[in-house]
Write a protein that holds these residues in place. Structure first.
Motif, PDB file in Angstrom:
ATOM      1  N   GLY A 253       0.812  -1.218   0.000  1.00  0.00           N
ATOM      2  CA  GLY A 253       0.000   0.000   0.000  1.00  0.00           C
ATOM      3  C   GLY A 253       0.840   1.261   0.000  1.00  0.00           C
ATOM      4  N   LEU A 254       2.047   1.179  -0.545  1.00  0.00           N
ATOM      5  CA  LEU A 254       2.946   2.329  -0.584  1.00  0.00           C
ATOM      6  C   LEU A 254       3.309   2.682  -2.012  1.00  0.00           C
ATOM      7  CD1 LEU A 254       5.732   1.820   2.128  1.00  0.00           C
ATOM      8  CD2 LEU A 254       3.981   3.591   2.066  1.00  0.00           C
ATOM      9  N   LYS A 255       3.562   3.953  -2.216  1.00  0.00           N
ATOM     10  CA  LYS A 255       4.096   4.459  -3.472  1.00  0.00           C
ATOM     11  C   LYS A 255       5.533   4.900  -3.209  1.00  0.00           C
ATOM     12  CE  LYS A 255      -0.396   5.938  -5.039  1.00  0.00           C
ATOM     13  NZ  LYS A 255      -1.316   7.010  -5.242  1.00  0.00           N
ATOM     14  N   PRO A 256       6.375   4.937  -4.249  1.00  0.00           N
ATOM     15  CA  PRO A 256       7.764   5.347  -4.028  1.00  0.00           C
ATOM     16  C   PRO A 256       7.915   6.684  -3.306  1.00  0.00           C
ATOM     17  CG  PRO A 256       7.567   4.338  -6.174  1.00  0.00           C
ATOM     18  CD  PRO A 256       6.156   4.469  -5.623  1.00  0.00           C
ATOM     19  N   ALA A 257       7.095   7.665  -3.622  1.00  0.00           N
ATOM     20  CA  ALA A 257       7.204   8.962  -2.948  1.00  0.00           C
ATOM     21  C   ALA A 257       6.903   8.829  -1.452  1.00  0.00           C
ATOM     22  CB  ALA A 257       6.255   9.975  -3.587  1.00  0.00           C
ATOM     23  N   GLN A 258       5.955   7.966  -1.099  1.00  0.00           N
ATOM     24  CA  GLN A 258       5.645   7.747   0.309  1.00  0.00           C
ATOM     25  C   GLN A 258       6.801   7.040   1.013  1.00  0.00           C
ATOM     26  OE1 GLN A 258       2.016   5.629  -0.549  1.00  0.00           O
ATOM     27  NE2 GLN A 258       0.761   7.355   0.184  1.00  0.00           N
ATOM     28  N   LEU A 259       7.438   6.097   0.309  1.00  0.00           N
ATOM     29  CA  LEU A 259       8.613   5.434   0.872  1.00  0.00           C
ATOM     30  C   LEU A 259       9.709   6.452   1.134  1.00  0.00           C
ATOM     31  CD1 LEU A 259      10.281   2.980   1.734  1.00  0.00           C
ATOM     32  CD2 LEU A 259      10.819   2.610  -0.690  1.00  0.00           C
TER      33      LEU A 259
ATOM     34  N   ASP B  68      11.759  21.187   5.665  1.00  0.00           N
ATOM     35  CA  ASP B  68      13.018  20.469   5.471  1.00  0.00           C
ATOM     36  C   ASP B  68      12.799  19.185   4.669  1.00  0.00           C
ATOM     37  OD1 ASP B  68      14.422  22.410   6.819  1.00  0.00           O
ATOM     38  OD2 ASP B  68      14.417  21.335   8.729  1.00  0.00           O
ATOM     39  N   LEU B  69      11.697  18.507   4.943  1.00  0.00           N
ATOM     40  CA  LEU B  69      11.387  17.286   4.199  1.00  0.00           C
ATOM     41  C   LEU B  69      11.194  17.595   2.719  1.00  0.00           C
ATOM     42  CD1 LEU B  69      10.762  14.244   4.161  1.00  0.00           C
ATOM     43  CD2 LEU B  69       8.388  14.832   4.687  1.00  0.00           C
ATOM     44  N   ALA B  70      10.461  18.648   2.421  1.00  0.00           N
ATOM     45  CA  ALA B  70      10.246  19.043   1.022  1.00  0.00           C
ATOM     46  C   ALA B  70      11.579  19.342   0.335  1.00  0.00           C
ATOM     47  CB  ALA B  70       9.318  20.254   0.945  1.00  0.00           C
ATOM     48  N   ARG B  71      12.473  20.033   1.026  1.00  0.00           N
ATOM     49  CA  ARG B  71      13.790  20.340   0.446  1.00  0.00           C
ATOM     50  C   ARG B  71      14.593  19.067   0.201  1.00  0.00           C
ATOM     51  NH1 ARG B  71      15.931  24.484   4.331  1.00  0.00           N
ATOM     52  NH2 ARG B  71      17.339  22.770   4.631  1.00  0.00           N
ATOM     53  N   ARG B  72      14.570  18.135   1.126  1.00  0.00           N
ATOM     54  CA  ARG B  72      15.309  16.877   0.978  1.00  0.00           C
ATOM     55  C   ARG B  72      14.783  16.047  -0.184  1.00  0.00           C
ATOM     56  NH1 ARG B  72      19.031  14.886   4.083  1.00  0.00           N
ATOM     57  NH2 ARG B  72      19.340  15.899   6.053  1.00  0.00           N
TER      58      ARG B  72
ATOM     59  N   LEU C 139      13.296  17.205  -2.778  1.00  0.00           N
ATOM     60  CA  LEU C 139      13.330  17.996  -4.012  1.00  0.00           C
ATOM     61  C   LEU C 139      11.940  18.160  -4.614  1.00  0.00           C
ATOM     62  CD1 LEU C 139      16.526  16.420  -5.627  1.00  0.00           C
ATOM     63  CD2 LEU C 139      16.396  18.445  -4.176  1.00  0.00           C
ATOM     64  N   VAL C 140      10.964  18.355  -3.757  1.00  0.00           N
ATOM     65  CA  VAL C 140       9.599  18.613  -4.210  1.00  0.00           C
ATOM     66  C   VAL C 140       9.085  19.859  -3.506  1.00  0.00           C
ATOM     67  CG1 VAL C 140       9.120  16.173  -4.634  1.00  0.00           C
ATOM     68  CG2 VAL C 140       8.512  17.166  -2.431  1.00  0.00           C
ATOM     69  N   GLY C 141       8.016  20.396  -4.029  1.00  0.00           N
ATOM     70  CA  GLY C 141       7.418  21.572  -3.419  1.00  0.00           C
ATOM     71  C   GLY C 141       6.648  21.226  -2.154  1.00  0.00           C
ATOM     72  N   ARG C 142       6.431  22.237  -1.349  1.00  0.00           N
ATOM     73  CA  ARG C 142       5.679  22.017  -0.107  1.00  0.00           C
ATOM     74  C   ARG C 142       4.265  21.534  -0.387  1.00  0.00           C
ATOM     75  NH1 ARG C 142       7.099  27.250   3.417  1.00  0.00           N
ATOM     76  NH2 ARG C 142       7.152  28.143   1.366  1.00  0.00           N
ATOM     77  N   SER C 143       3.709  21.916  -1.538  1.00  0.00           N
ATOM     78  CA  SER C 143       2.352  21.464  -1.853  1.00  0.00           C
ATOM     79  C   SER C 143       2.322  19.950  -2.039  1.00  0.00           C
ATOM     80  CB  SER C 143       1.813  22.176  -3.088  1.00  0.00           C
ATOM     81  OG  SER C 143       2.615  21.878  -4.211  1.00  0.00           O
ATOM     82  N   ASN C 144       3.380  19.379  -2.636  1.00  0.00           N
ATOM     83  CA  ASN C 144       3.438  17.917  -2.790  1.00  0.00           C
ATOM     84  C   ASN C 144       3.498  17.230  -1.427  1.00  0.00           C
ATOM     85  OD1 ASN C 144       3.730  18.754  -5.411  1.00  0.00           O
ATOM     86  ND2 ASN C 144       5.340  17.324  -5.904  1.00  0.00           N
ATOM     87  N   ILE C 145       4.279  17.785  -0.522  1.00  0.00           N
ATOM     88  CA  ILE C 145       4.392  17.225   0.828  1.00  0.00           C
ATOM     89  C   ILE C 145       3.058  17.345   1.536  1.00  0.00           C
ATOM     90  CG2 ILE C 145       5.458  17.584   3.103  1.00  0.00           C
ATOM     91  CD1 ILE C 145       7.260  16.188   1.077  1.00  0.00           C
ATOM     92  N   THR C 146       2.399  18.472   1.351  1.00  0.00           N
ATOM     93  CA  THR C 146       1.105  18.697   1.991  1.00  0.00           C
ATOM     94  C   THR C 146       0.079  17.668   1.546  1.00  0.00           C
ATOM     95  OG1 THR C 146       1.612  21.050   2.095  1.00  0.00           O
ATOM     96  CG2 THR C 146      -0.673  20.439   2.411  1.00  0.00           C
ATOM     97  N   MET C 147       0.209  17.163   0.320  1.00  0.00           N
ATOM     98  CA  MET C 147      -0.710  16.128  -0.164  1.00  0.00           C
ATOM     99  C   MET C 147      -0.323  14.741   0.348  1.00  0.00           C
ATOM    100  SD  MET C 147      -1.311  17.576  -4.052  1.00  0.00           S
ATOM    101  CE  MET C 147      -1.590  15.973  -4.680  1.00  0.00           C
TER     102      MET C 147
END
Length: 159
Positions: free
Chosen positions: A48-54, A70-74, A76-84
């Motif tokens: 039930g995982l996707k690579p981005a979730q891993l 900091d997670l978004a920077r690590r 290399l995605v935008g904060r909006s992606n992390i927020t989702m």
């Protein structure tokens, strides 16, 4: 002109790049990366995982208490992606978001016991895939590939 800008194209330089070793091998790297990403997605699906979730789980395991920023920077995605991504993982009970003691605007992220357990299983899948992919290479060849990819990343980042 920086390193990533193309020089002016001259009529004599318009030959197709297919035989250029840099081009040909770059395409091979891109294809290998794409094949590995697809294989990882397929192999993680039963968990039930996707690579981005891993990626999120691995980073929180290695850096517990990091902020969303900091997670978004690590990753290399935008904060909006992390927020989702984070609400999905939080709803599943895999991570917690808690306000920073000093600055309540900052949310600190930690894995739950369930998140750690799932990460352990996912890492077995990921490691097995890496072993298959890199198993044909000697440790020295693996180091050479890694060194070259890090150099490429630095050149591209320096732009």
């Amino acid at each position: 002109m920086n390193k990533l800008q193309s020089p002016a194209v001259h009529p004599a330089d318009t030959e197709p790049p297919w035989d250029n070793p840099r081009f040909r091998n770059w395409v091979a790297v891109a294809r290998a990366c794409h094949a590995l990403e697809r294989a990882l997605a397929t192999k993680l699906a039963p968990l039930g995982l996707k690579p981005a979730q891993l990626d999120v789980l691995m980073n929180l395991h290695r850096h517990p208490g990091m902020s969303q920023h900091d997670l978004a920077r690590r990753l290399l995605v935008g904060r909006s992606n992390i927020t989702m991504l984070l609400p999905q993982l939080e709803t599943r009970g895999l991570l917690r978001r808690e306000g920073d003691e000093k600055d309540k605007r900052i949310l600190r992220l930690t894995l739950t016991a369930e998140g750690e357990a799932l990460l352990t299983e996912a890492l077995k899948v990921h490691t097995a895939l890496i072993e298959v992919a890199m198993g044909q290479s000697t440790p020295e060849q693996c180091d050479m590939i890694g060194d070259q990819m890090r150099k490429i990343a630095e050149v591209v980042k320096a732009g």
